[in-house]
Design a protein around this motif. Sequence first.
Motif, short mmCIF file in Angstrom:
data_model
loop_
_atom_site.label_atom_id
_atom_site.label_comp_id
_atom_site.label_asym_id
_atom_site.label_seq_id
_atom_site.Cartn_x
_atom_site.Cartn_y
_atom_site.Cartn_z
N LYS A 1 0.82 -1.21 0.00
CA LYS A 1 0.00 0.00 0.00
C LYS A 1 0.86 1.27 0.00
N ARG A 2 1.93 1.24 0.79
CA ARG A 2 2.81 2.41 0.82
C ARG A 2 3.45 2.64 -0.54
N GLN A 3 3.87 1.57 -1.20
CA GLN A 3 4.48 1.72 -2.52
C GLN A 3 3.47 2.24 -3.53
N GLN A 4 2.22 1.79 -3.43
CA GLN A 4 1.17 2.31 -4.31
C GLN A 4 1.00 3.82 -4.13
N ILE A 5 0.96 4.26 -2.87
CA ILE A 5 0.80 5.68 -2.58
C ILE A 5 1.96 6.48 -3.15
N LEU A 6 3.18 5.98 -2.95
CA LEU A 6 4.36 6.69 -3.44
C LEU A 6 4.39 6.73 -4.96
N THR A 7 4.01 5.62 -5.60
CA THR A 7 3.99 5.58 -7.07
C THR A 7 2.98 6.58 -7.62
N GLU A 8 1.78 6.60 -7.03
CA GLU A 8 0.75 7.54 -7.48
C GLU A 8 1.21 8.98 -7.27
N TRP A 9 1.84 9.24 -6.13
CA TRP A 9 2.32 10.60 -5.85
C TRP A 9 3.39 11.00 -6.86
N LEU A 10 4.34 10.10 -7.12
CA LEU A 10 5.43 10.40 -8.04
C LEU A 10 4.91 10.66 -9.45
N GLU A 11 3.98 9.83 -9.91
CA GLU A 11 3.48 9.99 -11.28
C GLU A 11 2.68 11.28 -11.43
N LYS A 12 2.00 11.69 -10.37
CA LYS A 12 1.32 12.99 -10.41
C LYS A 12 2.36 14.12 -10.40
N LYS A 13 3.40 13.95 -9.59
CA LYS A 13 4.46 14.96 -9.51
C LYS A 13 5.17 15.09 -10.86
N ILE A 14 5.42 13.95 -11.51
CA ILE A 14 6.05 13.97 -12.83
C ILE A 14 5.18 14.73 -13.82
N LYS A 15 3.87 14.46 -13.76
CA LYS A 15 2.92 15.10 -14.67
C LYS A 15 2.91 16.61 -14.48
N ASP A 16 3.09 17.07 -13.24
CA ASP A 16 3.00 18.50 -12.93
C ASP A 16 4.35 19.21 -13.00
N THR A 17 5.41 18.48 -13.35
CA THR A 17 6.76 19.04 -13.35
C THR A 17 7.32 19.09 -14.77
N TYR A 18 8.01 20.17 -15.09
CA TYR A 18 8.68 20.25 -16.38
C TYR A 18 9.82 19.24 -16.42
N VAL A 19 9.79 18.37 -17.45
CA VAL A 19 10.83 17.35 -17.61
C VAL A 19 11.30 17.36 -19.06
N ARG A 20 12.61 17.37 -19.25
CA ARG A 20 13.16 17.20 -20.58
C ARG A 20 14.25 16.13 -20.55
N ILE A 21 14.14 15.16 -21.46
CA ILE A 21 15.14 14.12 -21.56
C ILE A 21 15.78 14.22 -22.94
N GLU A 22 17.10 14.33 -22.99
CA GLU A 22 17.79 14.53 -24.25
C GLU A 22 17.71 13.29 -25.14
N ASP A 23 17.81 13.53 -26.44
CA ASP A 23 17.80 12.43 -27.41
C ASP A 23 18.88 11.41 -27.05
N GLY A 24 18.53 10.14 -27.18
CA GLY A 24 19.46 9.07 -26.86
C GLY A 24 19.35 8.58 -25.44
N TRP A 25 18.65 9.36 -24.60
CA TRP A 25 18.46 8.96 -23.21
C TRP A 25 16.99 8.69 -22.89
N ASP A 26 16.14 8.81 -23.90
CA ASP A 26 14.70 8.70 -23.66
C ASP A 26 14.11 7.36 -24.12
N GLY A 27 14.88 6.52 -24.75
CA GLY A 27 14.34 5.26 -25.26
C GLY A 27 14.39 4.16 -24.23
#
Length: 448
Positions: A409-435
């Motif tokens: 349950k704790r891992q579920q909560i952390l995963t959901e929190w992280l994926e929401k945080k990722i969605k709300d955060t500017y992220v850029r991954i350079e070519d060659g590092w995103d695959g």
Amino acid sequence: MAAGLCLTAFYGFASKPGKNIIDEVVWVVGDEAIFRSDVEEMYQDMRNQGAVISGDPYCVIPEQIAVEKLYLHQAKIDTIEVQESMVRSQVDQQINFMINQLGSKEKVEEYFRKSLPAIKEQYMEHMRNGAIINEVQKNLTKDVTTTPNEVRKYFDALPKDSVPYVPMKVEVQIITINPNIPRQEIDDVKARLRDYADRVNRGDADFSTLAIMYSQDRASSMQGGELGFMSRSTLVPEFANVAFNLSDPKKVSRIVETEFGYHIIQLIEKRGEQVNVRHILLQPKVSPQDLTDATNRLDSIRKEIVGGAFKFGDAAAVISQDKDTRNNQGIMINQNDRSSRFEMQDLPAEVARRIEKMSPGDVSEAFVMVNDKNKEVGAIVKLTNRIPGHRANLSDDFNLIKKMYESHKRQQILTEWLEKKIKDTYVRIEDGWDGCDFRYKGWVKDAN
């Protein structure tokens, strides 16, 4: 991690596109960059420590760094901090362990290809960030609760190959007796401590140096006797009463007797309801004859128990000097899970050796063991139960399965929190590092 480049490590690895570039930004998370050198340095550290990396390190490691940055950003929002003294103490212990393992400071520096101050600085950052992230995770999951019905449903849904195998465990009762210590030995210990205190108070010696040389508290002696900030409740009462009443960091306390032995204490700093002190611990020596007298007394008690004069638990309540078990019929408690069941390797070595070939109901002959206060005591043990190794089931292993479900349950909560945080955060991954097949969703979707 710091963005500094470790050239010897950098040039030692096969790399992703752009390997001829000395350093480059490979990810951006919010307003923070992750450099290629960060990834290479963490990769080197993990290899040095023998860590297993599940997947392509050039996918796993930058994602791990990015996740840490999200947690650390949340820590700033929540104003979460950790005690520097605690971090410093942990780092010192780790470095001392490495020195003991490799043989010298020079060999540690050679192994890591860095100076000892640089290694310490890096470990300070890692451990500080780890402690902060742990606090953020605890805050996010503090409201996790479970019901027996939820645990049952979770267990029923587990694939058969995910049901853990529970090794053989035992339940043990114990009676211990402390050997008598001659008055002269106690007086000698006190005289040594008074001498140390006088030397420090006169300015003739440094408390930290004396602690390193003479203290028998192995956990703190290498830190000059420093314990780090602690609350009153985390210290034994006799020690806490003196430590919290100290006011002059230049003076040394009177001699304090606790269940661990005899101490002198020096104040470092008070901070609210916590105090940081140094101490020197000395323990009076026990003579072989005193230990023999204690085991002889226990052998007599064993004969009466085996003969049916009284039960082991009743004897423990009256005779045993082990304060942690005497009010519990002598039943030993596993500090890892607060249950009465132990795997053999979790028992004190002397106890494990005694019960290895015993049958349930057997009472051992008396023997000498070192208790959790690092003191030699006489002991007898009774093997009350031996639970064979088996696949976990609800009737025998409910607490284990409950812990598994709570962790899930704790891992579920952390995963959901992280994926929401990722969605709300500017992220850029350079070519060659995103695959990559990333652990968490949303990284690539937000990339430009």
